[in-house]
Design a protein around this motif. Structure first.
Motif, mmCIF file in Angstrom:
data_model
loop_
_atom_site.group_PDB
_atom_site.id
_atom_site.type_symbol
_atom_site.label_atom_id
_atom_site.label_comp_id
_atom_site.label_asym_id
_atom_site.label_seq_id
_atom_site.Cartn_x
_atom_site.Cartn_y
_atom_site.Cartn_z
ATOM 1 N N ASN A 15 8.329 9.810 -3.874
ATOM 2 C CA ASN A 15 9.115 8.930 -4.744
ATOM 3 C C ASN A 15 8.812 7.460 -4.476
ATOM 4 O OD1 ASN A 15 10.322 11.048 -6.068
ATOM 5 N ND2 ASN A 15 12.084 11.111 -4.704
ATOM 6 N N GLN A 16 8.335 7.151 -3.271
ATOM 7 C CA GLN A 16 7.969 5.768 -2.962
ATOM 8 C C GLN A 16 6.761 5.309 -3.779
ATOM 9 O OE1 GLN A 16 7.413 5.572 1.282
ATOM 10 N NE2 GLN A 16 9.591 5.719 1.703
ATOM 11 N N LYS A 17 6.010 6.262 -4.326
ATOM 12 C CA LYS A 17 4.869 5.870 -5.160
ATOM 13 C C LYS A 17 5.363 5.114 -6.392
ATOM 14 C CE LYS A 17 0.555 7.185 -7.177
ATOM 15 N NZ LYS A 17 -0.356 8.208 -7.614
ATOM 16 N N PHE A 18 6.526 5.490 -6.898
ATOM 17 C CA PHE A 18 7.077 4.786 -8.054
ATOM 18 C C PHE A 18 7.419 3.340 -7.687
ATOM 19 C CE2 PHE A 18 8.171 9.285 -8.974
ATOM 20 C CZ PHE A 18 7.349 9.435 -10.086
ATOM 21 N N ASP A 19 7.884 3.142 -6.438
ATOM 22 C CA ASP A 19 8.152 1.782 -5.965
ATOM 23 C C ASP A 19 6.843 0.991 -5.899
ATOM 24 O OD1 ASP A 19 10.809 2.511 -5.654
ATOM 25 O OD2 ASP A 19 10.551 3.035 -3.541
ATOM 26 N N PHE A 20 5.787 1.639 -5.407
ATOM 27 C CA PHE A 20 4.479 0.985 -5.342
ATOM 28 C C PHE A 20 4.007 0.590 -6.740
ATOM 29 C CE2 PHE A 20 -0.078 1.357 -6.000
ATOM 30 C CZ PHE A 20 -0.549 0.395 -5.109
ATOM 31 N N ILE A 21 4.129 1.505 -7.694
ATOM 32 C CA ILE A 21 3.693 1.235 -9.073
ATOM 33 C C ILE A 21 4.469 0.063 -9.661
ATOM 34 C CG2 ILE A 21 3.666 2.184 -11.424
ATOM 35 C CD1 ILE A 21 3.017 4.933 -10.090
ATOM 36 N N ILE A 75 5.851 -2.490 -7.964
ATOM 37 C CA ILE A 75 5.385 -3.731 -7.332
ATOM 38 C C ILE A 75 4.019 -4.123 -7.885
ATOM 39 C CG2 ILE A 75 4.649 -4.769 -5.139
ATOM 40 C CD1 ILE A 75 6.836 -3.020 -3.792
ATOM 41 N N GLU A 76 3.145 -3.128 -8.087
ATOM 42 C CA GLU A 76 1.819 -3.390 -8.660
ATOM 43 C C GLU A 76 1.959 -4.011 -10.054
ATOM 44 O OE1 GLU A 76 -2.222 -0.799 -8.900
ATOM 45 O OE2 GLU A 76 -0.500 0.015 -10.015
ATOM 46 N N LYS A 77 2.886 -3.486 -10.830
ATOM 47 C CA LYS A 77 3.141 -3.995 -12.185
ATOM 48 C C LYS A 77 3.659 -5.445 -12.129
ATOM 49 C CE LYS A 77 5.861 -2.846 -16.296
ATOM 50 N NZ LYS A 77 6.885 -1.931 -16.831
ATOM 51 N N GLN A 78 4.566 -5.731 -11.180
ATOM 52 C CA GLN A 78 5.087 -7.087 -11.027
ATOM 53 C C GLN A 78 3.971 -8.054 -10.641
ATOM 54 O OE1 GLN A 78 8.303 -6.916 -8.218
ATOM 55 N NE2 GLN A 78 9.530 -5.533 -9.500
ATOM 56 N N LEU A 79 3.073 -7.630 -9.756
ATOM 57 C CA LEU A 79 1.964 -8.495 -9.342
ATOM 58 C C LEU A 79 1.013 -8.740 -10.509
ATOM 59 C CD1 LEU A 79 1.301 -6.974 -5.817
ATOM 60 C CD2 LEU A 79 2.052 -9.312 -6.298
ATOM 61 N N ARG A 80 0.770 -7.724 -11.333
ATOM 62 C CA ARG A 80 -0.110 -7.879 -12.485
ATOM 63 C C ARG A 80 0.461 -8.898 -13.471
ATOM 64 N NH1 ARG A 80 -0.271 -2.856 -14.408
ATOM 65 N NH2 ARG A 80 -2.337 -2.352 -13.644
ATOM 66 N N ASN A 81 1.777 -8.872 -13.622
ATOM 67 C CA ASN A 81 2.420 -9.706 -14.645
ATOM 68 C C ASN A 81 3.052 -10.981 -14.072
ATOM 69 O OD1 ASN A 81 1.811 -7.824 -16.708
ATOM 70 N ND2 ASN A 81 3.539 -6.580 -16.056
ATOM 71 N N LEU A 82 2.616 -11.425 -12.911
ATOM 72 C CA LEU A 82 3.224 -12.600 -12.274
ATOM 73 C C LEU A 82 3.234 -13.825 -13.180
ATOM 74 C CD1 LEU A 82 2.337 -12.944 -8.479
ATOM 75 C CD2 LEU A 82 4.562 -12.812 -9.556
ATOM 76 N N SER A 130 0.848 -1.197 0.000
ATOM 77 C CA SER A 130 0.000 0.000 0.000
ATOM 78 C C SER A 130 0.881 1.242 0.000
ATOM 79 C CB SER A 130 -0.935 0.008 1.209
ATOM 80 O OG SER A 130 -0.202 0.009 2.408
ATOM 81 N N TYR A 131 0.306 2.323 -0.504
ATOM 82 C CA TYR A 131 0.983 3.621 -0.530
ATOM 83 C C TYR A 131 -0.042 4.682 -0.138
ATOM 84 C CZ TYR A 131 2.986 7.961 -2.169
ATOM 85 O OH TYR A 131 3.439 9.242 -2.225
ATOM 86 N N ALA A 132 0.307 5.556 0.817
ATOM 87 C CA ALA A 132 -0.609 6.600 1.275
ATOM 88 C C ALA A 132 0.042 7.973 1.153
ATOM 89 C CB ALA A 132 -1.013 6.348 2.723
#
Length: 196
Positions: A179-185, A187-194, A140-142
């Motif tokens: 800048n941590q939002k880019f890290d979140f994005i 990880i989200e991309k990695q989960l989508r493409n597992l 999560s990212y807030a």
């Protein structure tokens, strides 16, 4: 009060300046009269800046930024063989469920976006990825902002829309957390493409 804030601020500035001159004409330093008059007059409309600033800072420090609830490796270890069967949902569309905007990433993961209002009009926006089957949060990212009017969305927060000083120190959380939002994005991309 709305637009009357601006004429009031001009009047407060004028009266404060006059108080400085009045003190000097009495043979005292200008701040003897000017400072108390200025603080009193400006505090009438600006009283909410300090609690807004402190609330924003506290929320950013305690809850802002990225939180990795479970790494991808941990998830795969707990769910052997499932990652290979997942297919990215490239045509996923946003939908609302229980007041939360969601988008399916694949058969197992859903991305969620949640907006909330907090004390002193501060707004939070949280993005998170959840395992739909278990309900567990993966990442999560807030971010927290002052919550003043969003002209593009046409939302209004009443008199706070005219209090420009509330923007100072209460914009998005620090650059490091943004800048941590880019890290979140990522990880989200990695989960989508597992499974791909």
């Amino acid at each position: 009060m709305g637009l009357l804030i601006y004429p009031y601020l001009i009047l407060a500035f004028y009266l404060t300046k006059k108080s400085f001159k009045w003190a000097r004409s009495d043979g005292k330093p200008g701040w003897h009269y000017g400072l108390p008059v200025g603080v009193l007059l400006f505090a009438v409309v600006m009283w909410d800046w300090i609690p807004t600033y402190l609330s924003h800072r506290s929320l950013c420090m305690q809850h802002g930024g990225i939180t990795i609830h479970k790494t991808i490796d941990q998830w795969q270890a707990e769910n052997p063989g499932i990652a290979e069967t997942l297919i990215a949902d490239s045509e996923a569309k946003d939908f609302r469920e229980d007041g939360v905007r969601k988008r399916n990433l694949n058969q197992r993961f859903v991305s969620e976006s949640i907006s909330k209002k907090h004390f002193m009009g501060i707004r939070s926006r949280t993005w998170q990825v959840r395992d739909r089957e278990t309900g567990e949060l993966i990442v999560s990212y807030a971010n927290y902002e002052h919550g003043l009017m969003n002209n593009f969305a046409g939302e209004s927060t009443g008199d706070r829309d005219y209090k420009f000083w509330l923007m100072f120190g209460t914009g998005s959380c620090s650059e490091k957390r943004i800048n941590q939002k880019f890290d979140f994005i990522e990880i989200e991309k990695q989960l989508r493409n597992l499974g791909s």
